[in-house]
Every structure is written in C-alpha cells, then in structure tokens.
Design a protein around this motif. Structure first.
Motif, mmCIF file in Angstrom:
data_model
loop_
_atom_site.group_PDB
_atom_site.id
_atom_site.type_symbol
_atom_site.label_atom_id
_atom_site.label_comp_id
_atom_site.label_asym_id
_atom_site.label_seq_id
_atom_site.Cartn_x
_atom_site.Cartn_y
_atom_site.Cartn_z
ATOM 1 N N GLU A 1 -26.753 101.858 35.370
ATOM 2 C CA GLU A 1 -26.625 101.165 35.306
ATOM 3 C C GLU A 1 -25.336 100.753 34.243
ATOM 4 N N SER A 2 -25.044 99.267 34.202
ATOM 5 C CA SER A 2 -24.399 98.680 33.476
ATOM 6 C C SER A 2 -24.577 97.031 33.765
ATOM 7 N N VAL B 1 -33.725 97.345 25.210
ATOM 8 C CA VAL B 1 -33.111 98.190 26.422
ATOM 9 C C VAL B 1 -33.596 98.134 27.729
ATOM 10 N N TYR B 2 -32.341 97.794 28.571
ATOM 11 C CA TYR B 2 -32.672 97.360 29.985
ATOM 12 C C TYR B 2 -32.762 98.493 31.469
ATOM 13 N N TYR B 3 -33.800 98.776 31.805
ATOM 14 C CA TYR B 3 -34.238 99.974 32.431
ATOM 15 C C TYR B 3 -34.131 100.123 34.141
ATOM 16 N N CYS B 4 -33.282 100.793 34.548
ATOM 17 C CA CYS B 4 -33.162 100.086 36.138
ATOM 18 C C CYS B 4 -34.210 101.743 36.378
ATOM 19 N N ASN B 5 -34.767 101.189 37.885
ATOM 20 C CA ASN B 5 -35.767 101.938 38.434
ATOM 21 C C ASN B 5 -35.468 101.710 39.574
ATOM 22 N N ALA B 6 -35.952 102.946 40.436
ATOM 23 C CA ALA B 6 -35.830 103.657 42.232
ATOM 24 C C ALA B 6 -37.302 103.881 42.559
ATOM 25 N N LYS B 7 -37.650 103.661 43.426
ATOM 26 C CA LYS B 7 -38.938 104.250 44.086
ATOM 27 C C LYS B 7 -38.458 105.035 45.394
ATOM 28 N N ALA B 8 -37.732 106.178 45.360
ATOM 29 C CA ALA B 8 -36.682 106.642 46.409
ATOM 30 C C ALA B 8 -37.155 108.023 46.799
ATOM 31 N N ARG B 9 -36.703 108.461 48.257
ATOM 32 C CA ARG B 9 -37.482 109.515 48.431
ATOM 33 C C ARG B 9 -35.242 109.893 48.662
ATOM 34 N N SER B 10 -35.467 111.755 48.051
ATOM 35 C CA SER B 10 -34.004 112.586 48.505
ATOM 36 C C SER B 10 -33.866 112.979 49.687
ATOM 37 N N TYR B 11 -33.264 113.996 50.441
ATOM 38 C CA TYR B 11 -33.481 114.877 51.784
ATOM 39 C C TYR B 11 -34.237 115.940 50.826
ATOM 40 N N TYR B 12 -34.387 116.318 49.481
ATOM 41 C CA TYR B 12 -34.777 117.719 50.252
ATOM 42 C C TYR B 12 -36.598 117.286 49.496
ATOM 43 N N SER B 13 -36.800 116.023 49.531
ATOM 44 C CA SER B 13 -38.428 116.071 49.326
ATOM 45 C C SER B 13 -39.042 115.274 50.314
ATOM 46 N N PRO B 14 -40.442 115.200 50.687
ATOM 47 C CA PRO B 14 -41.463 114.754 51.465
ATOM 48 C C PRO B 14 -41.392 113.629 51.098
ATOM 49 N N SER B 15 -41.988 113.050 49.995
ATOM 50 C CA SER B 15 -42.617 112.600 49.037
ATOM 51 C C SER B 15 -41.439 111.179 48.431
ATOM 52 N N TYR B 16 -42.003 110.073 48.057
ATOM 53 C CA TYR B 16 -41.391 109.054 47.172
ATOM 54 C C TYR B 16 -41.536 109.172 45.891
ATOM 55 N N GLY C 1 -32.446 104.742 35.145
ATOM 56 C CA GLY C 1 -31.444 104.845 34.807
ATOM 57 C C GLY C 1 -31.466 105.197 33.055
ATOM 58 N N GLN C 2 -30.357 105.467 32.759
ATOM 59 C CA GLN C 2 -29.988 105.645 31.315
ATOM 60 C C GLN C 2 -30.559 104.368 30.343
ATOM 61 N N GLY C 3 -30.664 103.007 31.252
ATOM 62 C CA GLY C 3 -31.166 101.881 29.844
ATOM 63 C C GLY C 3 -29.407 101.433 29.480
ATOM 64 N N THR C 4 -29.718 100.026 29.043
ATOM 65 C CA THR C 4 -28.095 99.418 29.289
ATOM 66 C C THR C 4 -28.546 98.656 28.021
ATOM 67 N N GLN C 5 -28.145 98.254 27.060
ATOM 68 C CA GLN C 5 -28.639 97.303 25.582
ATOM 69 C C GLN C 5 -28.203 96.172 26.511
ATOM 70 N N VAL C 6 -28.919 95.061 25.761
ATOM 71 C CA VAL C 6 -29.520 93.278 26.358
ATOM 72 C C VAL C 6 -29.327 92.630 24.870
ATOM 73 N N THR C 7 -28.436 92.996 23.657
ATOM 74 C CA THR C 7 -29.071 92.250 22.216
ATOM 75 C C THR C 7 -28.332 90.528 22.743
ATOM 76 N N VAL C 8 -29.673 89.543 22.616
ATOM 77 C CA VAL C 8 -29.779 87.944 22.197
ATOM 78 C C VAL C 8 -29.330 87.506 20.682
ATOM 79 N N SER C 9 -28.476 87.573 20.454
ATOM 80 C CA SER C 9 -28.112 86.811 19.450
ATOM 81 C C SER C 9 -27.129 86.188 18.327
ATOM 82 N N SER C 10 -26.993 84.794 17.490
ATOM 83 C CA SER C 10 -26.221 84.084 17.448
ATOM 84 C C SER C 10 -25.500 85.026 16.154
#
Length: 121
Positions: free
Chosen positions: A6-7, A92-107, A112-121
C-alpha cells in the motif's frame, strides 16, 4: 505467493482528501475481489470498500458518498479515493485481495502491511 504493497497514507485536515494505492505482485494467477479495510486503535478491523474483478463495488455505510474504490486489472492495482475526510476515518488502512497464485489450486486471502491515515487539524 502474492504480495500487496500500500501507499498514499498520511496526515490530512478534516474535509481533505487522500488517495490510497495498493499494488499486488508475485506469482499471480488471478485476482478476484480486492478491497480496503481499516482498524482504529482499540477497535476491530472493519470493511471499508470492496470491488470485484468485474467492477462491482460495495461500501460501508459510513463512507458511502465520500470514498470511491477503483482498480486497474492490467496492473493488479486497487485504489481508494477518500474525500471529505473526518477524524473518525483515522485508522490503519489495509489492502486485501482474494487471489490465486500459480502454486495454489485455491483462492487465498492476502493482506498488505497497512498504511496510516490520520485526520486531524
């Protein structure tokens, strides 16, 4: 396997905007749903938005009308445009994906590692 990076997080004033990006890489065979989740201090991780490979979207009620999720299938990337940000969006916002790699028959569920979002004045 599949890696998610993530970024785009940071500090923003209330009413401001941020755009998060998440790029998937690795031995990807196919990606189905992608999405964003967030976790505030002392709270459980919660869904923010998801998008299917065909472009169907789903949003948490708390972000409807303010956030927009999109994806670039050719680049295995998902985005989250966040507008009219509020202090309660701080997490902390995390990205998620339901994915299948070439080495796995399943999804499998990848995070992701997470990215901090801070909303403050």
């Amino acid at each position: 396997q599949v890696q998610l990076v993530e970024s785009g997080g940071g500090l923003v004033q209330p009413g401001g905007s941020l755009r998060l990006s998440c790029a998937a890489s690795g031995s990807i065979f196919r990606i189905n749903d992608m999405g964003w989740y967030r976790q505030a201090p002392g709270k459980q991780r919660e869904l923010v938005a998801t998008i299917s490979s065909g472009g169907s979207t789903n949003y948490a009620d708390s972000v409807k009308g303010r956030f927009a999720i999109s994806r670039d299938n050719a680049k295995n990337t998902v985005f989250l445009q966040m507008n009219i940000l509020k202090p309660e969006d701080t997490a902390v916002y995390y990205c998620n994906a339901k994915a299948r790699s070439y080495y796995s028959p399943s999804y499998d569920n990848y995070w992701g590692q997470g990215t901090q979002v801070t909303v403050s004045s």
